[in-house]
Write a protein that holds these residues in place. Structure first.
Motif, PDB file in Angstrom:
ATOM      1  N   PRO A 134      38.315  31.936  42.085  1.00 52.93           N
ATOM      2  CA  PRO A 134      39.053  32.030  40.813  1.00 52.93           C
ATOM      3  C   PRO A 134      38.209  31.482  39.661  1.00 52.93           C
ATOM      4  O   PRO A 134      37.633  30.400  39.758  1.00 52.93           O
ATOM      5  CB  PRO A 134      40.287  31.158  41.058  1.00 52.93           C
ATOM      6  CG  PRO A 134      40.400  31.041  42.540  1.00 52.93           C
ATOM      7  CD  PRO A 134      39.020  31.168  43.115  1.00 52.93           C
ATOM      8  N   LEU A 135      38.159  32.252  38.576  1.00 51.58           N
ATOM      9  CA  LEU A 135      37.274  31.923  37.461  1.00 51.58           C
ATOM     10  C   LEU A 135      37.882  30.815  36.592  1.00 51.58           C
ATOM     11  O   LEU A 135      38.928  31.017  35.967  1.00 51.58           O
ATOM     12  CB  LEU A 135      37.054  33.189  36.613  1.00 51.58           C
ATOM     13  CG  LEU A 135      36.203  33.023  35.367  1.00 51.58           C
ATOM     14  CD1 LEU A 135      34.762  32.660  35.730  1.00 51.58           C
ATOM     15  CD2 LEU A 135      36.219  34.311  34.539  1.00 51.58           C
ATOM     16  N   GLY A 156      43.437  39.622  34.849  1.00 50.32           N
ATOM     17  CA  GLY A 156      43.424  38.483  35.771  1.00 50.32           C
ATOM     18  C   GLY A 156      44.802  37.867  35.953  1.00 50.32           C
ATOM     19  O   GLY A 156      45.755  38.228  35.263  1.00 50.32           O
ATOM     20  N   GLN A 157      44.891  36.961  36.886  1.00 50.20           N
ATOM     21  CA  GLN A 157      46.120  36.199  37.113  1.00 50.20           C
ATOM     22  C   GLN A 157      45.799  34.730  36.918  1.00 50.20           C
ATOM     23  O   GLN A 157      45.334  34.056  37.840  1.00 50.20           O
ATOM     24  CB  GLN A 157      46.617  36.417  38.538  1.00 50.20           C
ATOM     25  CG  GLN A 157      47.419  37.675  38.713  1.00 50.20           C
ATOM     26  CD  GLN A 157      48.104  37.695  40.058  1.00 50.20           C
ATOM     27  OE1 GLN A 157      47.553  37.212  41.056  1.00 50.20           O
ATOM     28  NE2 GLN A 157      49.293  38.251  40.100  1.00 50.20           N
ATOM     29  N   PRO A 158      45.989  34.195  35.701  1.00 48.90           N
ATOM     30  CA  PRO A 158      45.646  32.805  35.445  1.00 48.90           C
ATOM     31  C   PRO A 158      46.651  31.836  36.061  1.00 48.90           C
ATOM     32  O   PRO A 158      47.850  32.073  35.990  1.00 48.90           O
ATOM     33  CB  PRO A 158      45.669  32.717  33.917  1.00 48.90           C
ATOM     34  CG  PRO A 158      46.457  33.881  33.453  1.00 48.90           C
ATOM     35  CD  PRO A 158      46.463  34.914  34.533  1.00 48.90           C
ATOM     36  N   VAL A 175      41.433  31.771  36.976  1.00 50.21           N
ATOM     37  CA  VAL A 175      41.842  33.181  36.883  1.00 50.21           C
ATOM     38  C   VAL A 175      41.539  33.888  38.205  1.00 50.21           C
ATOM     39  O   VAL A 175      40.373  34.054  38.592  1.00 50.21           O
ATOM     40  CB  VAL A 175      41.133  33.899  35.720  1.00 50.21           C
ATOM     41  CG1 VAL A 175      41.791  35.251  35.477  1.00 50.21           C
ATOM     42  CG2 VAL A 175      41.184  33.057  34.447  1.00 50.21           C
ATOM     43  N   HIS A 176      42.618  34.312  38.870  1.00 47.99           N
ATOM     44  CA  HIS A 176      42.510  34.991  40.171  1.00 47.99           C
ATOM     45  C   HIS A 176      42.428  36.506  39.983  1.00 47.99           C
ATOM     46  O   HIS A 176      42.778  37.032  38.930  1.00 47.99           O
ATOM     47  CB  HIS A 176      43.738  34.658  41.028  1.00 47.99           C
ATOM     48  CG  HIS A 176      43.829  33.210  41.401  1.00 47.99           C
ATOM     49  ND1 HIS A 176      43.670  32.754  42.693  1.00 47.99           N
ATOM     50  CD2 HIS A 176      44.027  32.115  40.635  1.00 47.99           C
ATOM     51  CE1 HIS A 176      43.792  31.432  42.710  1.00 47.99           C
ATOM     52  NE2 HIS A 176      44.011  31.023  41.474  1.00 47.99           N
ATOM     53  N   ASN A 177      42.004  37.147  41.066  1.00 49.64           N
ATOM     54  CA  ASN A 177      42.042  38.621  41.170  1.00 49.64           C
ATOM     55  C   ASN A 177      41.163  39.346  40.163  1.00 49.64           C
ATOM     56  O   ASN A 177      41.513  40.426  39.693  1.00 49.64           O
ATOM     57  CB  ASN A 177      43.489  39.155  41.045  1.00 49.64           C
ATOM     58  CG  ASN A 177      44.323  38.713  42.223  1.00 49.64           C
ATOM     59  OD1 ASN A 177      43.774  38.317  43.254  1.00 49.64           O
ATOM     60  ND2 ASN A 177      45.634  38.722  42.065  1.00 49.64           N
ATOM     61  N   LEU A 178      40.053  38.759  39.808  1.00 48.98           N
ATOM     62  CA  LEU A 178      39.100  39.473  38.961  1.00 48.98           C
ATOM     63  C   LEU A 178      37.982  40.007  39.846  1.00 48.98           C
ATOM     64  O   LEU A 178      37.550  39.324  40.788  1.00 48.98           O
ATOM     65  CB  LEU A 178      38.487  38.529  37.915  1.00 48.98           C
ATOM     66  CG  LEU A 178      39.385  38.065  36.772  1.00 48.98           C
ATOM     67  CD1 LEU A 178      38.660  37.010  35.945  1.00 48.98           C
ATOM     68  CD2 LEU A 178      39.804  39.239  35.894  1.00 48.98           C
ATOM     69  N   ARG A 179      37.524  41.197  39.527  1.00 46.63           N
ATOM     70  CA  ARG A 179      36.309  41.723  40.169  1.00 46.63           C
ATOM     71  C   ARG A 179      35.338  41.892  39.018  1.00 46.63           C
ATOM     72  O   ARG A 179      35.494  42.813  38.210  1.00 46.63           O
ATOM     73  CB  ARG A 179      36.611  43.049  40.880  1.00 46.63           C
ATOM     74  CG  ARG A 179      35.492  43.484  41.773  1.00 46.63           C
ATOM     75  CD  ARG A 179      35.919  44.622  42.697  1.00 46.63           C
ATOM     76  NE  ARG A 179      34.815  44.922  43.617  1.00 46.63           N
ATOM     77  CZ  ARG A 179      33.811  45.720  43.301  1.00 46.63           C
ATOM     78  NH1 ARG A 179      33.778  46.309  42.114  1.00 46.63           N
ATOM     79  NH2 ARG A 179      32.818  45.916  44.165  1.00 46.63           N
ATOM     80  N   ILE A 180      34.372  40.974  38.921  1.00 42.91           N
ATOM     81  CA  ILE A 180      33.600  40.860  37.682  1.00 42.91           C
ATOM     82  C   ILE A 180      32.332  41.708  37.790  1.00 42.91           C
ATOM     83  O   ILE A 180      31.270  41.239  38.205  1.00 42.91           O
ATOM     84  CB  ILE A 180      33.291  39.373  37.388  1.00 42.91           C
ATOM     85  CG1 ILE A 180      34.606  38.566  37.401  1.00 42.91           C
ATOM     86  CG2 ILE A 180      32.588  39.234  36.041  1.00 42.91           C
ATOM     87  CD1 ILE A 180      34.432  37.072  37.259  1.00 42.91           C
ATOM     88  N   THR A 181      32.461  42.967  37.382  1.00 42.87           N
ATOM     89  CA  THR A 181      31.320  43.879  37.493  1.00 42.87           C
ATOM     90  C   THR A 181      30.424  43.819  36.254  1.00 42.87           C
ATOM     91  O   THR A 181      29.290  44.275  36.304  1.00 42.87           O
ATOM     92  CB  THR A 181      31.814  45.329  37.705  1.00 42.87           C
ATOM     93  OG1 THR A 181      32.785  45.608  36.704  1.00 42.87           O
ATOM     94  CG2 THR A 181      32.433  45.517  39.075  1.00 42.87           C
ATOM     95  N   ALA A 182      30.951  43.294  35.142  1.00 45.51           N
ATOM     96  CA  ALA A 182      30.143  43.157  33.913  1.00 45.51           C
ATOM     97  C   ALA A 182      30.265  41.710  33.413  1.00 45.51           C
ATOM     98  O   ALA A 182      30.958  41.445  32.412  1.00 45.51           O
ATOM     99  CB  ALA A 182      30.611  44.151  32.864  1.00 45.51           C
ATOM    100  N   PRO A 183      29.602  40.782  34.090  1.00 45.86           N
ATOM    101  CA  PRO A 183      29.810  39.360  33.784  1.00 45.86           C
ATOM    102  C   PRO A 183      29.455  38.964  32.351  1.00 45.86           C
ATOM    103  O   PRO A 183      30.142  38.143  31.751  1.00 45.86           O
ATOM    104  CB  PRO A 183      28.905  38.622  34.781  1.00 45.86           C
ATOM    105  CG  PRO A 183      28.410  39.621  35.744  1.00 45.86           C
ATOM    106  CD  PRO A 183      28.680  40.986  35.214  1.00 45.86           C
ATOM    107  N   LEU A 184      28.395  39.576  31.819  1.00 41.14           N
ATOM    108  CA  LEU A 184      27.972  39.216  30.465  1.00 41.14           C
ATOM    109  C   LEU A 184      29.066  39.583  29.449  1.00 41.14           C
ATOM    110  O   LEU A 184      29.405  38.790  28.565  1.00 41.14           O
ATOM    111  CB  LEU A 184      26.663  39.946  30.149  1.00 41.14           C
ATOM    112  CG  LEU A 184      25.888  39.492  28.938  1.00 41.14           C
ATOM    113  CD1 LEU A 184      25.536  38.025  29.022  1.00 41.14           C
ATOM    114  CD2 LEU A 184      24.594  40.323  28.821  1.00 41.14           C
TER     115      LEU A 184
END
Ligand code: 5RP
Length: 222
Positions: A134-135, A156-158, A175-184
């Motif tokens: 989780p972010l 996301g699900q904070p 923050v749950h349930n993120l798939r971070i394909t573009a982090p920048l």
């Protein structure tokens, strides 16, 4: 006492390998967490070789002082040659999720101030795509629900890390349930939400070197 785990062996090996990057007479930037604890143990053995440390948290400052290492003010030291810290996740391009220990803002400041950022992890931290962990997002307390609503719009699900107050007096949303394909892009977008102090994505300033145990991570061809 708990028996040391496999990941502890990886953490210790990475921390010991990071000692090889410490320059004689220099100021060392020191992160936060269980992997960094091993690094501080090693640094204590070499304390006569360094001028001191700048620290990313009150927790690490206490450990450094207990080890007899002077804790210096970043405003007085200026740029530092080396910053050593752990991570919660690391992708193949050395982009990171950090903040599991709630020290993300000061960690990001030290990463920015450092000429070289050496990240120390055990193999369990490696992922192909960031977001399984989780972010963490540090927020000004009065903006918690406002920021949470914006994070939902980003997919996301904070979840409020209730009971945690950062060293800066702020709160954390995980923050749950993120798939971070573009982090920048995501780092930039979250940092622009009013009330956000820092997001624990390290893509604009990734690690320079990631030690997985004692082995440097090799980036795949782009
Ligand atoms: C603290 C951090 C840590 O580097 C991260 O949580 C990794 O910790 P550990 O070494 O205990 O696994 O970002 O805010």
């Amino acid at each position: 006492m708990n028996a040391p785990s496999n990941s502890d062996a990886g953490k210790r090996a990475a921390a010991e390998a990071a000692l090889g990057y410490v320059e004689e007479g220099s100021v060392v930037g020191v992160g936060t967490g269980s992997t960094v604890r091993f690094f501080i143990e090693g640094l204590a053995r070499q304390r006569a070789r360094i001028a001191g440390a700048v620290s990313s948290s009150e927790q690490s400052s206490a450990l450094l002082r207990a080890a007899g290492i002077p804790v210096l003010d970043l405003n007085a030291t200026g740029p530092i040659p080396l910053y050593v810290d752990g991570a919660d996740e690391c992708d193949p391009w050395k982009r990171l999720i950090k903040g599991g220990g709630a020290a993300l803002t000061r960690e990001k400041i030290l990463a920015e101030a450092a000429e070289r950022f050496v990240c120390i992890v055990d193999p369990t931290k490696l992922v192909d795509v960031l977001g399984r962990f989780p972010l963490p997002v540090e927020v000004i307390p009065m903006a918690r629900s406002l920021v949470a609503r914006q994070l939902v719009l980003l997919g996301g699900q904070p979840v409020w890390r209730d009971g945690t107050v950062t060293d800066n007096g702020n709160w954390i949303l995980d923050v749950h349930n993120l798939r971070i394909t573009a982090p920048l892009d995501l780092e930039r977008e979250i940092n622009q939400i009013p009330g956000v102090v820092t997001v624990g994505l390290f893509a604009r300033r990734p690690a320079d070197i990631v030690l997985v145990g004692a082995t440097p991570l090799q980036e795949p061809p782009r």
